[in-house]
Design an enzyme around this catalytic site. Structure first.
Site, PDB file in Angstrom:
ATOM      1  N   ASN A  10       0.621  -1.070  -0.229  1.00 30.47           N
ATOM      2  CA  ASN A  10      -0.143   0.167  -0.095  1.00 30.47           C
ATOM      3  C   ASN A  10       0.363   1.191   0.076  1.00 30.47           C
ATOM      4  OD1 ASN A  10      -1.813   2.021   0.436  1.00 30.47           O
ATOM      5  ND2 ASN A  10      -1.881   1.156   2.156  1.00 30.47           N
ATOM      6  N   LYS A  12       0.184   3.908  -0.551  1.00 25.70           N
ATOM      7  CA  LYS A  12      -1.044   5.482   0.269  1.00 25.70           C
ATOM      8  C   LYS A  12      -0.533   6.379  -0.765  1.00 25.70           C
ATOM      9  CE  LYS A  12       0.533   3.205   4.798  1.00 25.70           C
ATOM     10  NZ  LYS A  12       0.315   3.960   6.331  1.00 25.70           N
ATOM     11  N   HIS A  96      -9.442   1.209   5.146  1.00 23.25           N
ATOM     12  CA  HIS A  96      -8.074   1.307   5.967  1.00 23.25           C
ATOM     13  C   HIS A  96      -8.254   2.628   7.142  1.00 23.25           C
ATOM     14  CE1 HIS A  96      -3.733   2.347   6.704  1.00 23.25           C
ATOM     15  NE2 HIS A  96      -3.712   1.515   5.884  1.00 23.25           N
ATOM     16  N   GLU A  98      -6.472   4.747   7.709  1.00 17.85           N
ATOM     17  CA  GLU A  98      -6.452   6.116   7.369  1.00 17.85           C
ATOM     18  C   GLU A  98      -7.618   6.856   7.008  1.00 17.85           C
ATOM     19  OE1 GLU A  98      -3.353   6.089   5.172  1.00 17.85           O
ATOM     20  OE2 GLU A  98      -1.920   4.858   7.545  1.00 17.85           O
ATOM     21  N   GLU A 168      -4.564  -5.288  10.842  1.00 21.57           N
ATOM     22  CA  GLU A 168      -4.069  -4.434  10.665  1.00 21.57           C
ATOM     23  C   GLU A 168      -4.769  -3.278  12.176  1.00 21.57           C
ATOM     24  OE1 GLU A 168      -2.543  -2.927   7.498  1.00 21.57           O
ATOM     25  OE2 GLU A 168      -4.003  -1.651   7.254  1.00 21.57           O
ATOM     26  N   GLY A 174       2.509   1.799  10.724  1.00 20.39           N
ATOM     27  CA  GLY A 174       3.341   3.417  10.441  1.00 20.39           C
ATOM     28  C   GLY A 174       4.335   3.604  12.056  1.00 20.39           C
ATOM     29  N   SER A 214       3.752  -1.968  10.832  1.00 16.49           N
ATOM     30  CA  SER A 214       5.066  -1.732  10.298  1.00 16.49           C
ATOM     31  C   SER A 214       5.441  -3.541  10.211  1.00 16.49           C
ATOM     32  CB  SER A 214       4.869  -1.562  11.947  1.00 16.49           C
ATOM     33  OG  SER A 214       4.681  -0.456  12.201  1.00 16.49           O
TER      34      SER A 214
HETATM   35  C1  PEP Z   1      -0.944   0.132   6.219  1.00 18.84           C
HETATM   36  O1  PEP Z   1      -0.743   1.172   5.938  1.00 18.84           O
HETATM   37  O2  PEP Z   1      -1.366  -0.656   5.673  1.00 18.84           O
HETATM   38  C2  PEP Z   1       0.306  -0.341   6.974  1.00 18.84           C
HETATM   39  C3  PEP Z   1       0.611  -1.188   7.524  1.00 18.84           C
HETATM   40  O3  PEP Z   1       1.441   0.551   7.143  1.00 18.84           O
HETATM   41  P1  PEP Z   1       2.619   0.531   7.856  1.00 18.84           P
HETATM   42  O4  PEP Z   1       3.364  -0.565   6.997  1.00 18.84           O
HETATM   43  O5  PEP Z   1       3.260   1.593   6.645  1.00 18.84           O
HETATM   44  O6  PEP Z   1       3.134   0.239   8.986  1.00 18.84           O
END
Ligand code: PEP
Length: 255
Positions: A10, A12, A96, A98, A168, A174, A214
């Site tokens: 992803n 973003k 997601h 975000e 998640e 992040g 992460s």
């Molecule tokens: C994500 O955006 O779904 C995500 C898991 O980000 P990151 O791997 O940067 O934590």
């Protein structure tokens, strides 16, 4: 039937068209017949160029990061599943954290998007997960159940098997922090079990469950070994072809 692992990048809000094509080229160059589904989710503006490039590189599949539930109409700034299908997107990330957090996306909107994606024959990657406070107060399973129940309420059993669920934890995205293996295992078990109650066990057993939050090239092999985890949703690390490749390859050390 064994569930085919899937690794999703992803990106973003990162990547101009030029950067997208460079990243895909580097990825493809080093990707040797992966035994996993490899999916990238660039920003909307790069999707068409990526689609044209990927016609020559069928090992990499395309995902969008969001969609609207209507097919067309007066929804300024939105993109429909019909448009995504036209440029051969196979997957679409929905719900997601975000989007839930910064764009006030509700469970009801997520439900309509999942239903619309399925109607357009796109595979939804449905994101669910608890916040730090919810985990601290022991509400993780309640949150996962409630998000799944609402998001899938319009999806009959006959349509459920292709849906991908991404676990998640919001606090892991992040942040460089991840749950322990036991915590991921327990959440994934809970999700599979709940899907079995919502539909039936054979249906739940065909649905892929991903972990995201992460993920990097050091921890990916560990996460891929966790029972009921069928792949990874990777944010930051997927922007670096060499890191993303290591994550894809870490699947080999996991069996
Ligand atoms: C994500 O955006 O779904 C995500 C898991 O980000 P990151 O791997 O940067 O934590």
């Amino acid at each position: 039937m064994a569930r085919k692992p899937i690794i999703v990048g992803n990106w973003k809000m990162n990547g101009t068209v030029e950067e997208t094509l460079k990243l895909i080229t580097e990825l493809h160059h080093k990707l040797e017949s992966p035994e996993v589904d490899v999916v990238v989710a660039p920003p909307f503006t790069s999707l068409y160029s990526a689609y044209v490039m990927l016609q020559e590189m069928p090992t990499i599949k395309l995902a969008a990061q969001n969609m609207h539930w209507e097919a067309e109409g007066a929804y300024t700034g939105e993109i429909s599943g019909v448009f995504l299908k036209e440029i051969a997107c196979d997957y679409v990330i929905i719900g997601h954290s975000e989007r839930r957090q910064y764009f006030a996306e509700t469970d009801e909107a997520v439900c309509k998007k999942v239903a619309s994606a399925v109607a357009q024959e796109l595979i939804p990657i449905l994101c669910i997960g608890e916040t730090r406070d919810q985990r601290a107060s022991g509400k993780t399973e309640n949150v996962l159940e409630s998000q799944l129940k609402k998001a899938l309420s319009a999806i009959p059993m006959s349509e459920a098997k292709n849906i991908v669920v991404a676990y998640e934890p919001v606090w892991a995205i992040g942040s460089g922090e991840t749950p322990t293996e036991k915590e991921i295992e327990s959440a994934a078990y809970f999700i599979r079990n709940y899907l079995g109650r919502l539909y039936d066990a054979p249906t739940a057993n065909t649905m892929r469950i991903l972990y995201g939050g992460s993920v990097n090239s050091e921890n990916s092999g560990i996460f891929l070994r966790i029972p009921n985890i069928d792949g990874l949703l990777v944010g930051g690390a997927s922007l670096f072809p060499e890191k993303f490749l290591k994550i894809i390859e870490s699947r080999h050390s996991s069996s």
